[in-house]
Design an enzyme around this catalytic site. Structure first.
Site, mmCIF file in Angstrom:
data_model
loop_
_atom_site.group_PDB
_atom_site.id
_atom_site.type_symbol
_atom_site.label_atom_id
_atom_site.label_comp_id
_atom_site.label_asym_id
_atom_site.label_seq_id
_atom_site.Cartn_x
_atom_site.Cartn_y
_atom_site.Cartn_z
ATOM 1 N N GLN A 13 0.973 -1.176 -0.083
ATOM 2 C CA GLN A 13 -0.074 0.057 0.053
ATOM 3 C C GLN A 13 0.892 1.229 -0.153
ATOM 4 O OE1 GLN A 13 -2.628 0.314 3.270
ATOM 5 N NE2 GLN A 13 -1.256 -0.523 4.815
ATOM 6 N N ASP A 37 14.451 -10.441 -3.237
ATOM 7 C CA ASP A 37 13.587 -11.179 -2.112
ATOM 8 C C ASP A 37 14.454 -10.572 -0.624
ATOM 9 O OD1 ASP A 37 12.454 -12.674 -0.270
ATOM 10 O OD2 ASP A 37 12.670 -14.398 -1.313
ATOM 11 N N TYR A 100 11.499 2.959 6.006
ATOM 12 C CA TYR A 100 10.025 3.022 6.863
ATOM 13 C C TYR A 100 10.305 2.442 8.069
ATOM 14 C CZ TYR A 100 7.909 5.898 3.092
ATOM 15 O OH TYR A 100 7.564 6.758 2.294
ATOM 16 N N THR A 102 8.423 2.263 12.543
ATOM 17 C CA THR A 102 7.177 1.926 13.136
ATOM 18 C C THR A 102 6.992 2.308 14.549
ATOM 19 O OG1 THR A 102 5.616 0.113 13.818
ATOM 20 C CG2 THR A 102 7.882 -0.317 13.848
ATOM 21 N N TYR A 126 8.117 -8.511 15.946
ATOM 22 C CA TYR A 126 8.020 -7.491 15.165
ATOM 23 C C TYR A 126 8.663 -5.982 15.395
ATOM 24 C CZ TYR A 126 5.975 -3.599 11.965
ATOM 25 O OH TYR A 126 5.857 -2.569 11.451
ATOM 26 N N LYS A 130 12.364 -4.487 13.654
ATOM 27 C CA LYS A 130 12.376 -3.091 13.135
ATOM 28 C C LYS A 130 13.313 -2.071 13.729
ATOM 29 C CE LYS A 130 9.861 -1.656 10.086
ATOM 30 N NZ LYS A 130 10.311 -1.496 8.788
ATOM 31 N N TRP A 151 -0.435 2.708 12.283
ATOM 32 C CA TRP A 151 -1.622 2.772 11.514
ATOM 33 C C TRP A 151 -1.763 3.233 10.149
ATOM 34 C CZ3 TRP A 151 -5.756 4.411 15.765
ATOM 35 C CH2 TRP A 151 -5.534 3.823 16.975
#
Length: 297
Positions: A13, A37, A100, A102, A126, A130, A151
């Site tokens: 997205q 990959d 990016y 989080t 997770y 990150k 979000w």
């Protein structure tokens, strides 16, 4: 000379929006997963050698938060080891890396919005993977931007907003967590900010590289967010099966493998001041996404 921009995860997205936002900034390289990959970090340097990108934009990540608890090695490979390879390649080839991250790098226990210099204390596989990815970028010495967000929602791919619309159309009742807080952030906003930063690297001396928070402004709960989206759908005449507003429940009533931050609100003042940017409030940002989905249906 044309700038070569590699976008990872271009079918996701944020990646989808990056293709739009960066289209006029250079030659886009958008490899499919099998050609680049991130689950196979050892294969990435050779691919980068063949493409020779000037800029690497990395929205791709292992984001299945609960499944990561059972697949820590895979989360580590994609979110940390692959990022380290990209960062080291960027440092060696004088390329720019825009990565990016989080809100999950924080424990979520703070009162008030999280600042970039708050101590990281991830509470899940997770979040830990990150955070390790962030550290690898900084340790590499490459020119970089790390954009932390939370979000994420958009017209493409799967997200909470689209899930709530789907469930409201197929269920008589719905319960949503009301004691976790943050702000829905459009994928389009994340892409537009990236494009802005990339453009500025070409014209500004002493570029303030580093870590920045990027999110829509304001604060809401998952329950308030869901209620707002469903109210927009009712007003637009969507055929909803849901008879009443979603029921508010505590997070403890919806147990999940990975701990979610209770507070995901990000303080974005550093970004706004450094680059003279204004970020939208979450409600008009969500309405814009909904209106686009409404027009597409």
């Amino acid at each position: 000379m044309t700038t070569r921009i590699l976008i990872t995860g271009s079918s996701g997205q944020v990646g989808f929006e990056l293709k739009r936002a960066l289209a006029l900034q250079g030659e886009l390289i958008c490899p499919p997963r099998q050609a680049f990959d991130l689950a196979q970090p050892a294969s990435l340097a050779a691919a980068l050698d063949s493409w020779q990108p000037d800029i690497i934009v990395n929205p791709a990540a292992y984001t299945a938060v609960d499944r990561a608890e059972d697949e820590p090695a895979l989360a580590q490979a994609i979110n940390a080891d692959a990022v380290a390879v990209m960062a080291q390649w960027a440092a060696a080839h004088h390329a720019l890396l825009l990565h990016y991250s989080t809100d999950y790098v924080f424990d979520g226990d703070k009162t008030g919005a999280w600042r970039e210099d708050d101590a990281a204390k991830p509470q899940s596989v997770y979040g830990s993977s990150k955070w390790q990815g962030e550290q690898a970028v900084r340790a590499s010495g490459c020119r970089h931007f790390i954009l932390r967000t939370s979000w994420v929602a958009g017209i493409y791919g799967q997200n909470f907003l689209k899930t709530m619309l789907r469930l409201a159309a197929s269920r008589d009742s719905l319960s949503v967590v009301a004691d976790q807080f943050g702000a829905p952030t459009p994928a389009s906003l994340l892409a537009d900010v990236a494009a802005n930063l990339v453009q500025r690297t070409r014209s500004t001396q002493g570029q303030p590289y580093g870590t920045y928070h990027v999110a829509a402004q304001g604060r809401t709960s998952w329950h308030e967010y869901a209620s707002y989206v469903i109210a927009l759908a009712r007003e637009a005449g969507w055929p909803l099966q849901l008879a009443a507003a979603p029921q508010a429940i505590p997070g403890s009533a919806y147990p999940q493998k990975a701990r979610r931050p209770a507070n995901s609100q990000l303080d974005c003042s550093k970004l706004m001041q450094a680059f003279d940017l204004q970020l939208p409030h979450w409600q008009p940002a969500v309405k814009q996404i909904f209106d686009t989905l409404d027009n597409l249906k």
